[in-house]
Design a protein around this motif. Sequence first.
Motif, PDB file in Angstrom:
ATOM      1  N   GLN A 183      -0.305  10.173 -12.206  1.00  0.00           N
ATOM      2  CA  GLN A 183       0.958  10.536 -12.851  1.00  0.00           C
ATOM      3  C   GLN A 183       2.075  10.663 -11.807  1.00  0.00           C
ATOM      4  O   GLN A 183       3.195  10.200 -12.015  1.00  0.00           O
ATOM      5  CB  GLN A 183       0.805  11.861 -13.594  1.00  0.00           C
ATOM      6  N   TYR A 184       1.728  11.272 -10.685  1.00  0.00           N
ATOM      7  CA  TYR A 184       2.717  11.440  -9.612  1.00  0.00           C
ATOM      8  C   TYR A 184       3.205  10.062  -9.142  1.00  0.00           C
ATOM      9  O   TYR A 184       4.394   9.807  -9.012  1.00  0.00           O
ATOM     10  CB  TYR A 184       2.095  12.223  -8.453  1.00  0.00           C
ATOM     11  N   LEU A 185       2.250   9.156  -8.885  1.00  0.00           N
ATOM     12  CA  LEU A 185       2.611   7.833  -8.379  1.00  0.00           C
ATOM     13  C   LEU A 185       3.402   7.051  -9.426  1.00  0.00           C
ATOM     14  O   LEU A 185       4.394   6.385  -9.101  1.00  0.00           O
ATOM     15  CB  LEU A 185       1.338   7.059  -7.988  1.00  0.00           C
ATOM     16  N   TRP A 186       2.963   7.137 -10.671  1.00  0.00           N
ATOM     17  CA  TRP A 186       3.650   6.446 -11.760  1.00  0.00           C
ATOM     18  C   TRP A 186       5.127   6.893 -11.807  1.00  0.00           C
ATOM     19  O   TRP A 186       6.039   6.063 -11.822  1.00  0.00           O
ATOM     20  CB  TRP A 186       2.949   6.762 -13.083  1.00  0.00           C
ATOM     21  N   ASN A 187       5.344   8.203 -11.803  1.00  0.00           N
ATOM     22  CA  ASN A 187       6.714   8.731 -11.882  1.00  0.00           C
ATOM     23  C   ASN A 187       7.522   8.312 -10.657  1.00  0.00           C
ATOM     24  O   ASN A 187       8.697   7.950 -10.780  1.00  0.00           O
ATOM     25  CB  ASN A 187       6.701  10.258 -11.998  1.00  0.00           C
ATOM     26  N   HIS A 188       6.891   8.332  -9.504  1.00  0.00           N
ATOM     27  CA  HIS A 188       7.590   7.943  -8.277  1.00  0.00           C
ATOM     28  C   HIS A 188       8.023   6.474  -8.348  1.00  0.00           C
ATOM     29  O   HIS A 188       9.174   6.138  -8.050  1.00  0.00           O
ATOM     30  CB  HIS A 188       6.681   8.163  -7.065  1.00  0.00           C
ATOM     31  N   LEU A 189       7.119   5.586  -8.741  1.00  0.00           N
ATOM     32  CA  LEU A 189       7.434   4.153  -8.779  1.00  0.00           C
ATOM     33  C   LEU A 189       8.512   3.864  -9.819  1.00  0.00           C
ATOM     34  O   LEU A 189       9.439   3.088  -9.569  1.00  0.00           O
ATOM     35  CB  LEU A 189       6.171   3.327  -9.061  1.00  0.00           C
ATOM     36  N   TYR A 197       0.834  -1.205   0.000  1.00  0.00           N
ATOM     37  CA  TYR A 197       0.000   0.000   0.000  1.00  0.00           C
ATOM     38  C   TYR A 197       0.865   1.249   0.000  1.00  0.00           C
ATOM     39  O   TYR A 197       1.904   1.296   0.666  1.00  0.00           O
ATOM     40  CB  TYR A 197      -0.913   0.007   1.241  1.00  0.00           C
ATOM     41  N   VAL A 198       0.434   2.237  -0.752  1.00  0.00           N
ATOM     42  CA  VAL A 198       1.026   3.576  -0.671  1.00  0.00           C
ATOM     43  C   VAL A 198      -0.107   4.530  -0.288  1.00  0.00           C
ATOM     44  O   VAL A 198      -1.284   4.216  -0.479  1.00  0.00           O
ATOM     45  CB  VAL A 198       1.660   4.024  -2.012  1.00  0.00           C
ATOM     46  N   ALA A 199       0.267   5.673   0.255  1.00  0.00           N
ATOM     47  CA  ALA A 199      -0.745   6.696   0.551  1.00  0.00           C
ATOM     48  C   ALA A 199      -0.286   8.014  -0.061  1.00  0.00           C
ATOM     49  O   ALA A 199       0.891   8.389   0.047  1.00  0.00           O
ATOM     50  CB  ALA A 199      -0.935   6.835   2.056  1.00  0.00           C
ATOM     51  N   LEU A 200      -1.218   8.685  -0.720  1.00  0.00           N
ATOM     52  CA  LEU A 200      -0.948   9.989  -1.320  1.00  0.00           C
ATOM     53  C   LEU A 200      -1.758  11.038  -0.570  1.00  0.00           C
ATOM     54  O   LEU A 200      -2.787  10.729   0.024  1.00  0.00           O
ATOM     55  CB  LEU A 200      -1.370   9.990  -2.794  1.00  0.00           C
ATOM     56  N   SER A 201      -1.302  12.282  -0.642  1.00  0.00           N
ATOM     57  CA  SER A 201      -2.089  13.359  -0.037  1.00  0.00           C
ATOM     58  C   SER A 201      -3.437  13.400  -0.732  1.00  0.00           C
ATOM     59  O   SER A 201      -3.545  13.180  -1.939  1.00  0.00           O
ATOM     60  CB  SER A 201      -1.373  14.687  -0.232  1.00  0.00           C
ATOM     61  N   SER A 202      -4.483  13.662   0.023  1.00  0.00           N
ATOM     62  CA  SER A 202      -5.833  13.579  -0.550  1.00  0.00           C
ATOM     63  C   SER A 202      -6.364  14.973  -0.836  1.00  0.00           C
ATOM     64  O   SER A 202      -5.657  15.963  -0.725  1.00  0.00           O
ATOM     65  CB  SER A 202      -6.744  12.849   0.422  1.00  0.00           C
ATOM     66  N   TYR A 203      -7.635  15.021  -1.185  1.00  0.00           N
ATOM     67  CA  TYR A 203      -8.292  16.297  -1.470  1.00  0.00           C
ATOM     68  C   TYR A 203      -8.503  17.120  -0.208  1.00  0.00           C
ATOM     69  O   TYR A 203      -8.933  18.250  -0.293  1.00  0.00           O
ATOM     70  CB  TYR A 203      -9.682  16.029  -2.067  1.00  0.00           C
ATOM     71  N   GLY A 204      -8.267  16.521   0.947  1.00  0.00           N
ATOM     72  CA  GLY A 204      -8.642  17.201   2.183  1.00  0.00           C
ATOM     73  C   GLY A 204     -10.155  17.240   2.263  1.00  0.00           C
ATOM     74  O   GLY A 204     -10.817  16.262   1.960  1.00  0.00           O
ATOM     75  N   ASP A 205     -10.695  18.366   2.606  1.00  0.00           N
ATOM     76  CA  ASP A 205     -12.145  18.450   2.769  1.00  0.00           C
ATOM     77  C   ASP A 205     -12.827  18.992   1.523  1.00  0.00           C
ATOM     78  O   ASP A 205     -14.008  19.288   1.542  1.00  0.00           O
ATOM     79  CB  ASP A 205     -12.482  19.346   3.975  1.00  0.00           C
ATOM     80  N   LEU A 220       2.481  10.242   1.244  1.00  0.00           N
ATOM     81  CA  LEU A 220       2.375  10.151   2.707  1.00  0.00           C
ATOM     82  C   LEU A 220       2.991   8.853   3.216  1.00  0.00           C
ATOM     83  O   LEU A 220       3.503   8.791   4.319  1.00  0.00           O
ATOM     84  CB  LEU A 220       0.906  10.202   3.139  1.00  0.00           C
ATOM     85  N   LYS A 221       2.886   7.799   2.385  1.00  0.00           N
ATOM     86  CA  LYS A 221       3.455   6.498   2.781  1.00  0.00           C
ATOM     87  C   LYS A 221       3.978   5.802   1.542  1.00  0.00           C
ATOM     88  O   LYS A 221       3.238   5.642   0.573  1.00  0.00           O
ATOM     89  CB  LYS A 221       2.377   5.631   3.447  1.00  0.00           C
ATOM     90  N   ASP A 222       5.237   5.393   1.604  1.00  0.00           N
ATOM     91  CA  ASP A 222       5.849   4.700   0.463  1.00  0.00           C
ATOM     92  C   ASP A 222       5.657   3.183   0.619  1.00  0.00           C
ATOM     93  O   ASP A 222       5.109   2.711   1.627  1.00  0.00           O
ATOM     94  CB  ASP A 222       7.341   5.061   0.401  1.00  0.00           C
ATOM     95  N   LEU A 223       6.111   2.424  -0.367  1.00  0.00           N
ATOM     96  CA  LEU A 223       6.036   0.961  -0.318  1.00  0.00           C
ATOM     97  C   LEU A 223       6.792   0.412   0.888  1.00  0.00           C
ATOM     98  O   LEU A 223       7.777   1.011   1.329  1.00  0.00           O
ATOM     99  CB  LEU A 223       6.677   0.383  -1.582  1.00  0.00           C
ATOM    100  N   SER A 224       6.360  -0.739   1.383  1.00  0.00           N
ATOM    101  CA  SER A 224       7.066  -1.397   2.488  1.00  0.00           C
ATOM    102  C   SER A 224       8.070  -2.422   1.973  1.00  0.00           C
ATOM    103  O   SER A 224       9.025  -2.758   2.658  1.00  0.00           O
ATOM    104  CB  SER A 224       6.081  -2.137   3.395  1.00  0.00           C
ATOM    105  N   GLU A 225       7.797  -2.975   0.774  1.00  0.00           N
ATOM    106  CA  GLU A 225       8.663  -4.027   0.213  1.00  0.00           C
ATOM    107  C   GLU A 225       9.159  -3.559  -1.150  1.00  0.00           C
ATOM    108  O   GLU A 225       8.501  -2.742  -1.796  1.00  0.00           O
ATOM    109  CB  GLU A 225       7.860  -5.321  -0.019  1.00  0.00           C
TER     110      GLU A 225
END
Length: 184
Positions: free
Chosen positions: A109-115, A64-72, A83-88
């Motif tokens: 796109q952000y997650l794709w580039n990060h991975l 699991y990864v976590a990204l910053s969300s829309y907030g409210d 917010l949270k990167d891969l564990s393995e």
Amino acid sequence: MWRDAIQQVLISEAELHRRIQALGRMITADYRGSELVFVAVLKGALMFSADLARAVDLPLTIDYVALSSYGDRQVSSGRVHLLKDLSETIANKHALIIEDIVDTGISLQYLWNHLMSHHHPADLNVCALLNKRARRRVDLPIKYAGFEVPDAFVVGYGLDFQQRYRNLPFIGILHPEVFAPGPW
Ligand code: IMP
């Protein structure tokens, strides 16, 4: 009943189940013989990743990864951070991003580039339960898409408004009054 906050059920529990079983069969056929890892995005893809994993008839791992969300708010700020990167490690594995919904496409796109730049999978594809094309700003290929949805704010089956409604077993559209302060 707090379900009264739902104006319209867009996708029923039974429809979700049928489509996820079909996606599971496609993924099973496509990844046979390879080392598959789900990279599921918290918190929205929690239910989807759990049900999809059980519909795939292959050995796989789930991270699991976590990204910053829309907030409210109901619109993307366009700024994303991790917010949270891969564990393995997923290096040299066949990684599949599991998303709840692709809206502007900026988070994906952000997650794709990060991975790709930090984790070096053998290959990377996307499975999104919902595809909201109307407001797309970045178009990445979505190899497996569950349902097309209109340009409305949807909740349920993992998707939230202000952290609520994730536990609805269907996908629905909220009443407009819910967005205004009220007793909900
Ligand atoms: P994007 O970066 O605009 O594609 O937005 C992606 C993220 O925004 C999703 O993973 C969801 O967490 C959230 N999101 C986008 N549209 C909706 C919606 O209609 N309901 C709930 N969350 C949404």
